[in-house]
Design an enzyme around this catalytic site. Structure first.
Site, PDB file in Angstrom:
ATOM      1  N   CYS A 140       0.841  -1.196   0.000  1.00  0.00           N
ATOM      2  CA  CYS A 140       0.000   0.000   0.000  1.00  0.00           C
ATOM      3  C   CYS A 140       0.883   1.256   0.000  1.00  0.00           C
ATOM      4  CB  CYS A 140      -0.909   0.004   1.235  1.00  0.00           C
ATOM      5  SG  CYS A 140      -2.038   1.411   1.225  1.00  0.00           S
ATOM      6  N   CYS A 163       0.496   4.804   6.848  1.00  0.00           N
ATOM      7  CA  CYS A 163      -0.161   4.676   8.155  1.00  0.00           C
ATOM      8  C   CYS A 163       0.785   3.961   9.136  1.00  0.00           C
ATOM      9  CB  CYS A 163      -1.458   3.892   8.021  1.00  0.00           C
ATOM     10  SG  CYS A 163      -2.484   4.521   6.686  1.00  0.00           S
ATOM     11  N   CYS A 193       0.251   0.178  10.323  1.00  0.00           N
ATOM     12  CA  CYS A 193      -0.249  -0.860   9.418  1.00  0.00           C
ATOM     13  C   CYS A 193       0.817  -1.796   8.866  1.00  0.00           C
ATOM     14  CB  CYS A 193      -0.999  -0.192   8.269  1.00  0.00           C
ATOM     15  SG  CYS A 193      -1.855  -1.398   7.241  1.00  0.00           S
ATOM     16  N   CYS A 219     -16.902  -8.433   5.755  1.00  0.00           N
ATOM     17  CA  CYS A 219     -16.159  -7.192   5.504  1.00  0.00           C
ATOM     18  C   CYS A 219     -14.917  -7.486   4.671  1.00  0.00           C
ATOM     19  CB  CYS A 219     -15.704  -6.561   6.810  1.00  0.00           C
ATOM     20  SG  CYS A 219     -16.983  -6.451   8.044  1.00  0.00           S
ATOM     21  N   CYS A 230     -19.731  -5.324   3.518  1.00  0.00           N
ATOM     22  CA  CYS A 230     -18.961  -4.133   3.885  1.00  0.00           C
ATOM     23  C   CYS A 230     -17.658  -4.178   3.110  1.00  0.00           C
ATOM     24  CB  CYS A 230     -18.676  -4.130   5.385  1.00  0.00           C
ATOM     25  SG  CYS A 230     -17.713  -2.686   5.919  1.00  0.00           S
ATOM     26  N   CYS A 269     -19.319   2.740   8.318  1.00  0.00           N
ATOM     27  CA  CYS A 269     -18.619   2.054   9.393  1.00  0.00           C
ATOM     28  C   CYS A 269     -17.345   2.849   9.589  1.00  0.00           C
ATOM     29  CB  CYS A 269     -18.313   0.612   8.986  1.00  0.00           C
ATOM     30  SG  CYS A 269     -17.311  -0.248  10.222  1.00  0.00           S
ATOM     31  N   ARG A 323     -18.505  -1.744  17.751  1.00  0.00           N
ATOM     32  CA  ARG A 323     -17.715  -2.984  17.687  1.00  0.00           C
ATOM     33  C   ARG A 323     -16.480  -2.960  18.575  1.00  0.00           C
ATOM     34  NH1 ARG A 323     -16.970  -3.359  12.366  1.00  0.00           N
ATOM     35  NH2 ARG A 323     -19.092  -4.133  12.246  1.00  0.00           N
TER      36      ARG A 323
HETATM   37  N1  SAM Z   1      -6.687   0.775   3.015  1.00  0.00           N
HETATM   38  C1  SAM Z   1      -7.965   0.985   3.544  1.00  0.00           C
HETATM   39  C2  SAM Z   1      -8.006   2.080   4.593  1.00  0.00           C
HETATM   40  O1  SAM Z   1      -6.996   2.396   5.202  1.00  0.00           O
HETATM   41  O2  SAM Z   1      -9.095   2.619   4.808  1.00  0.00           O
HETATM   42  C3  SAM Z   1      -8.595  -0.267   4.101  1.00  0.00           C
HETATM   43  C4  SAM Z   1      -7.806  -1.250   4.893  1.00  0.00           C
HETATM   44  S1  SAM Z   1      -7.168  -0.659   6.448  1.00  0.00           S
HETATM   45  C5  SAM Z   1      -6.105  -1.976   6.927  1.00  0.00           C
HETATM   46  C6  SAM Z   1      -8.570  -0.667   7.519  1.00  0.00           C
HETATM   47  C7  SAM Z   1      -8.424  -0.192   8.929  1.00  0.00           C
HETATM   48  O3  SAM Z   1      -7.820  -1.199   9.719  1.00  0.00           O
HETATM   49  C8  SAM Z   1      -7.572   1.024   9.204  1.00  0.00           C
HETATM   50  O4  SAM Z   1      -8.233   2.213   8.966  1.00  0.00           O
HETATM   51  C9  SAM Z   1      -7.264   0.875  10.678  1.00  0.00           C
HETATM   52  O5  SAM Z   1      -8.219   1.559  11.454  1.00  0.00           O
HETATM   53  C10 SAM Z   1      -7.370  -0.624  10.909  1.00  0.00           C
HETATM   54  N2  SAM Z   1      -6.053  -1.176  11.274  1.00  0.00           N
HETATM   55  C11 SAM Z   1      -5.034  -1.383  10.412  1.00  0.00           C
HETATM   56  N3  SAM Z   1      -3.955  -1.870  11.056  1.00  0.00           N
HETATM   57  C12 SAM Z   1      -4.297  -1.959  12.356  1.00  0.00           C
HETATM   58  C13 SAM Z   1      -3.598  -2.379  13.525  1.00  0.00           C
HETATM   59  N4  SAM Z   1      -2.340  -2.784  13.476  1.00  0.00           N
HETATM   60  N5  SAM Z   1      -4.248  -2.356  14.705  1.00  0.00           N
HETATM   61  C14 SAM Z   1      -5.540  -1.948  14.761  1.00  0.00           C
HETATM   62  N6  SAM Z   1      -6.250  -1.537  13.688  1.00  0.00           N
HETATM   63  C15 SAM Z   1      -5.634  -1.527  12.510  1.00  0.00           C
HETATM   64 FE1  SF4 Z   2      -2.865   1.230   3.342  1.00  0.00          FE
HETATM   65 FE2  SF4 Z   2      -2.840   0.066   5.724  1.00  0.00          FE
HETATM   66 FE3  SF4 Z   2      -3.119   2.684   5.535  1.00  0.00          FE
HETATM   67 FE4  SF4 Z   2      -5.141   1.084   4.730  1.00  0.00          FE
HETATM   68  S1  SF4 Z   2      -4.345   1.310   6.802  1.00  0.00           S
HETATM   69  S2  SF4 Z   2      -4.316   2.888   3.684  1.00  0.00           S
HETATM   70  S3  SF4 Z   2      -3.931  -0.652   3.956  1.00  0.00           S
HETATM   71  S4  SF4 Z   2      -1.304   1.503   4.912  1.00  0.00           S
END
Ligand code: SAM
Ligand code: SF4
Ligand code: DTB
Length: 320
Positions: A61, A65, A68, A105, A136, A196, A268
């Site tokens: 990606c 973030c 992530c 989801c 979702c 959501c 949730r």
């Molecule tokens: N890329 C898209 C986005 O960021 O909206 C969808 C996938 S992203 C992995 C979805 C959500 O998962 C993120 O917005 C975050 O809130 C949650 N998430 C990701 N990594 C996480 C982690 N290590 N611990 C808790 N929540 C996490």
């Molecule tokens: Fe990409 Fe992870 Fe950020 Fe979603 S949360 S935009 S998958 S880096």
């Protein structure tokens, strides 16, 4: 599945930060009692929604973030995978249906979904809906046209977390801003999708940031239909790998305050639940959490196992 309008509008949307902070500061007993009372007035307290997650596109990606496993900016050791074939997604959804999931989801590690993926995404939505599951998706930022296409295909919910407060956002992500998140949520809602959206606790934020995040959610009108509250699942190789964990009490308080602010939202107890013991989870449900991620895996990390949930949370005994 249709888009029956949920009526979440009669609730209060102008909570001040002082009012929200004052709820957090109530004695634990009083806060849980008030939240449980609101919960029982507006929801069926015996029902806990089961939402099953599937990562339909993994890793690589472009976003940064800090929490992530799927960001290309960090070496987390995660193997990248392309968009899953529709048939495999539908097979996973059928399994989810079989174990009693209500919502399916689908998540993708994209900044925004590429046009080339739209036909497959539409087939996934239709196929999952045909199984009798709520759908979702969480695919990153959406433009107006994309949101319309997903909605037209029958998507029920769009997940797009605000993650933290507007003030703390820049400490967690730099490749987009808080307003970009709100803009996508706005597009999703305009297109008739249910929202959501929630956040992650334990990313170095303060109590004031948690108050601010909840205020942003409660200001949405109607309230988001679903609010996931995650506790950071620390991922090796990410900037937040060693972030200080918030304690169980603060997570429970956050859920309780969220329930008071948003009486009818599906709230949730999300990622990180595997680190809560049975009693702490029970407190979350008493305080108004009424949904969990169900299934052995979240997106890329392990969840509470289905077996354990069936024995401890859902009290379903596997057929002998
Ligand atoms: N890329 C898209 C986005 O960021 O909206 C969808 C996938 S992203 C992995 C979805 C959500 O998962 C993120 O917005 C975050 O809130 C949650 N998430 C990701 N990594 C996480 C982690 N290590 N611990 C808790 N929540 C996490
Ligand atoms: Fe990409 Fe992870 Fe950020 Fe979603 S949360 S935009 S998958 S880096
Ligand atoms: C949400 O709030 N949490 C989910 C879902 N929405 C997409 C994701 C949790 C991810 C936990 C870390 C992982 O498995 O990669």
């Amino acid at each position: 599945m249709g888009h029956a309008l949920t009526n979440l509008t009669p609730f209060k949307h102008d909570w001040t930060r002082e009012e929200i902070a004052a709820l957090y500061e109530l004695s634990f007993n009083e806060l849980i009692y008030r939240a449980a009372t609101v919960h029982r007035e507006h929801n069926q307290p015996e029902h806990i929604e089961k939402a099953v997650l599937l990562n339909i596109k993994t890793g690589a990606c472009p976003e940064d973030c800090g929490y992530c496993s799927q960001s290309a900016h960090y070496d987390t050791g995660l193997e990248r995978e392309q968009l899953m074939p529709v048939a495999e997604v539908l097979q996973a959804a059928a399994q989810a249906k079989q174990v009693g999931a209500e919502r399916f989801c689908m998540g993708a590690a994209w900044r925004t979904p590429p046009a080339s993926a739209m036909p497959a995404l539409i087939e996934m939505i239709q196929g999952v809906n045909d199984l009798g599951l709520e759908t979702c998706m969480t695919l990153g930022m959406l433009k107006e046209e994309q949101a319309q296409q997903l909605s037209k295909a029958g998507l029920d919910y769009y997940n797009h977390n605000i993650d933290t407060s507007e003030e703390h956002y820049g400490q967690v992500v730099t490749t987009r801003n808080f307003n970009d998140r709100l803009e996508t949520l706005n597009q999703a809602r305009q297109a008739g999708l249910k929202l959501c959206t929630g956040g992650i606790l334990g990313m170095g934020e303060s109590r004031a940031d948690r108050v601010s995040m909840l205020q942003t959610l409660a200001q949405m009108s109607p309230h988001p239909e679903s609010v996931p509250i995650n506790r950071l699942v620390p991922i090796k190789g990410t900037p937040l790998e060693n972030a200080e964990r918030i304690n169980d009490e603060e997570w429970i308080r956050t859920l309780a305050v969220a329930r008071i602010l948003m009486p009818k939202t599906t709230l949730r107890l999300a990622a990180g639940r595997h680190e809560l013991d049975w009693a702490a989870q029970a407190l979350c449900f008493i305080a108004g959490a009424n949904s969990v991620f169900y299934g052995d895996k979240l997106l890329t990390t392990p969840n509470v196992t289905t077996d354990e949930d069936n024995q401890k949370i859902f009290k379903i005994h596997a057929a002998s």
